[in-house]
Design a protein around this motif. Structure first.
Motif, PDB file in Angstrom:
ATOM      1  N   ALA A 221       7.548  11.779 -13.293  1.00  0.00           N
ATOM      2  CA  ALA A 221       7.551  10.366 -12.889  1.00  0.00           C
ATOM      3  C   ALA A 221       8.271   9.544 -13.958  1.00  0.00           C
ATOM      4  O   ALA A 221       7.935   9.626 -15.137  1.00  0.00           O
ATOM      5  N   VAL A 222       9.278   8.778 -13.540  1.00  0.00           N
ATOM      6  CA  VAL A 222      10.077   8.004 -14.498  1.00  0.00           C
ATOM      7  C   VAL A 222      10.048   6.501 -14.208  1.00  0.00           C
ATOM      8  O   VAL A 222      10.677   5.720 -14.912  1.00  0.00           O
ATOM      9  N   LEU A 223       9.305   6.101 -13.164  1.00  0.00           N
ATOM     10  CA  LEU A 223       9.281   4.689 -12.768  1.00  0.00           C
ATOM     11  C   LEU A 223       7.862   4.274 -12.416  1.00  0.00           C
ATOM     12  O   LEU A 223       7.188   4.955 -11.644  1.00  0.00           O
ATOM     13  N   SER A 224       7.404   3.153 -12.960  1.00  0.00           N
ATOM     14  CA  SER A 224       6.066   2.650 -12.650  1.00  0.00           C
ATOM     15  C   SER A 224       6.138   1.717 -11.445  1.00  0.00           C
ATOM     16  O   SER A 224       7.214   1.189 -11.108  1.00  0.00           O
ATOM     17  N   THR A 225       4.997   1.485 -10.822  1.00  0.00           N
ATOM     18  CA  THR A 225       4.936   0.573  -9.676  1.00  0.00           C
ATOM     19  C   THR A 225       5.367  -0.829 -10.087  1.00  0.00           C
ATOM     20  O   THR A 225       6.086  -1.512  -9.354  1.00  0.00           O
ATOM     21  N   GLU A 226       4.916  -1.270 -11.254  1.00  0.00           N
ATOM     22  CA  GLU A 226       5.244  -2.611 -11.744  1.00  0.00           C
ATOM     23  C   GLU A 226       6.753  -2.766 -11.931  1.00  0.00           C
ATOM     24  O   GLU A 226       7.323  -3.805 -11.584  1.00  0.00           O
ATOM     25  N   GLU A 227       7.385  -1.726 -12.486  1.00  0.00           N
ATOM     26  CA  GLU A 227       8.838  -1.778 -12.685  1.00  0.00           C
ATOM     27  C   GLU A 227       9.567  -1.849 -11.352  1.00  0.00           C
ATOM     28  O   GLU A 227      10.519  -2.616 -11.192  1.00  0.00           O
TER      29      GLU A 227
END
Length: 334
Positions: A221-227
Motif C-alpha cells: 500500500a503506497v497511498l492513504s485514504t486521506e491523500e
C-alpha cells in the motif's frame, strides 16, 4: 530599458503550476510501479483505472476471461489503505445480498440493519451482467448518490467509494444486458485486450519465477485514504479554459444528431469528459486541461453511452469508430 530587461527575465523563467501536483504525480507513479510487479503491459488499462479513481468515478471493465481484469482491480485496491469487497454476481443474487437487510434482534425485539458487501471503499463486482435487472437496479442509487435507502432509512457510504465491475463480451448465455440508466452511471467503459507476443512471454516467465507465491503478497500500500481525497480536491481545481469547455460540448452535441447513432451522450457524459480530462491533466503534472486530455477521455466515456442505429450495427460499425468520426469533424481549439 530596465523595465524591458525585467520583463524578458520573467518570460524566460520556466513555467510553474499554480496547483502543486508533485505529490499526486509521485503517488500515481508509485501505484504504477507496484502494479508492474504483477501486471504485464495493460498500460492504458491501469492509467484509466487511476484516472477514474482520481475523478471519483465508477468503471465497467470488459474483456474475455483471463486478461487480468479482476486481478488488476484487486491489486489496485491493495495499493491503497482502504477497505475492499468482491461480489460475484449470479442469476439468483437478490438485492438484499448486495445492499444488506433488516434482521430482528431477539434481545431488543427491534429490527437492525446488517450491512451488505456494497458497504466498502472499493467494490469489485465480477460479471455484473450475470444478475437479473432487479439486482442491477439495486445499484442505481448507491452508484449515483453514494447511499442506499432501506425501509425508509438512508445509509451513507464512506469516502472513497468506487465500483469496479467486470463483464465478458463473448459468453452471453445466462446474462442480462445492463440498462442504459446503469451504464450511464459508469464514468468509463474500459476494453481490455489480449497481450502481444513479448508481453505473453513475460507473463509466462513471471508466473514461472514466482513459484506459486500469491501475487497479492507482492503489492504494498503506497497511498492513504486521506491523500486520495486530497488529490481528488486538487483534480477539481484543475483549470479548464472556456474554449475547451466549448470543445467538449460540441462533441457531445454532435453525438445527439449524428446519423449513425440512435442514442447520443447526455449532459452527464459532458461532465464525465470534463472530470476525466482534469484527472488526465493532473497525472501528467499539468494544472490545466488541453484538447489532448479531452480526446483521451472521449472513447472510454462515450462508448457505453451512445448506441448505434440498427443499420450501422449490421454493417459492422463500432461506437469507437463513430466517436472517431465525430472527433474528426469538430475543430480543435488552439
Amino acid at each position: 530599458m530596465e523595465t524591458q530587461t525585467s520583463h524578458n527575465q520573467e518570460e524566460n523563467q520556466p513555467f510553474s503550476n499554480r496547483i502543486d501536483l508533485s505529490e499526486l504525480k509521485i503517488a500515481v507513479d508509485k501505484i504504477k510501479e507496484q502494479l508492474r510487479k504483477v501486471i504485464v503491459g495493460q498500460e492504458e488499462f491501469v492509467e484509466l483505472l487511476l484516472v477514474s479513481l482520481l475523478a471519483d468515478g465508477h468503471v465497467l471493465i470488459e474483456g474475455v476471461p483471463g486478461v487480468a481484469k479482476t486481478i488488476t482491480a484487486k491489486l489496485l485496491s491493495k495499493t491503497i489503505h482502504t477497505d475492499f469487497n468482491r461480489i460475484q454476481f449470479t442469476p439468483d443474487l437478490m438485492p438484499s445480498d448486495v445492499l444488506g437487510t433488516s434482521v430482528l434482534n431477539m434481545k431488543t425485539s427491534d429490527f437492525e440493519f446488517k450491512n451488505g458487501p456494497i458497504f466498502s471503499n472499493l467494490v469489485l463486482i465480477d460479471e455484473i451482467n450475470r444478475a437479473p435487472a432487479k439486482t442491477q437496479a439495486a445499484l442505481f442509487e448507491v452508484m449515483e448518490e453514494k447511499q442506499i435507502t432501506i425501509d425508509g432509512n438512508q445509509y451513507k457510504m464512506n469516502d472513497p467509494f468506487m465500483v469496479l465491475a467486470t463483464q465478458n463480451p463473448i459468453e452471453q448465455e445466462g446474462t442480462y444486458a445492463l440498462p442504459e440508466a446503469q451504464l450511464d452511471r459508469f464514468l468509463f467503459k474500459i476494453k481490455v485486450g489480449y497481450p502481444n507476443l513479448e508481453e505473453e512471454i513475460l507473463i509466462i516467465n513471471n508466473h514461472n519465477s514466482r513459484k506459486g507465491a500469491k501475487v497479492e503478497t507482492l503489492i504494498e500500500a503506497v497511498l492513504s485514504t486521506e491523500e486520495l481525497l486530497s488529490f481528488r480536491e486538487k483534480v477539481h481545481s484543475i483549470i479548464v479554459e472556456e474554449k475547451v469547455v466549448k470543445y467538449i460540448a460540441e462533441i457531445i452535441l454532435n453525438t445527439r444528431s449524428h446519423p449513425h447513432l440512435y442514442l447520443g451522450g447526455s449532459p452527464r457524459a459532458s461532465i464525465a469528459v470534463l472530470m476525466a480530462a482534469k484527472a488526465f491533466a493532473a497525472i501528467n503534472g499539468r494544472d490545466f486541461v488541453i484538447p489532448e486530455d479531452v480526446k483521451k477521455s472521449l472513447f472510454p466515456v462515450l462508448r457505453h453511452r451512445v448506441m448505434l442505429t440498427p443499420e450501422r450495427e449490421m454493417e459492422g460499425y463500432t461506437t469507437d469508430r463513430v466517436i472517431e468520426m465525430i472527433i474528426q469533424t469538430v475543430e480543435v481549439p488552439r
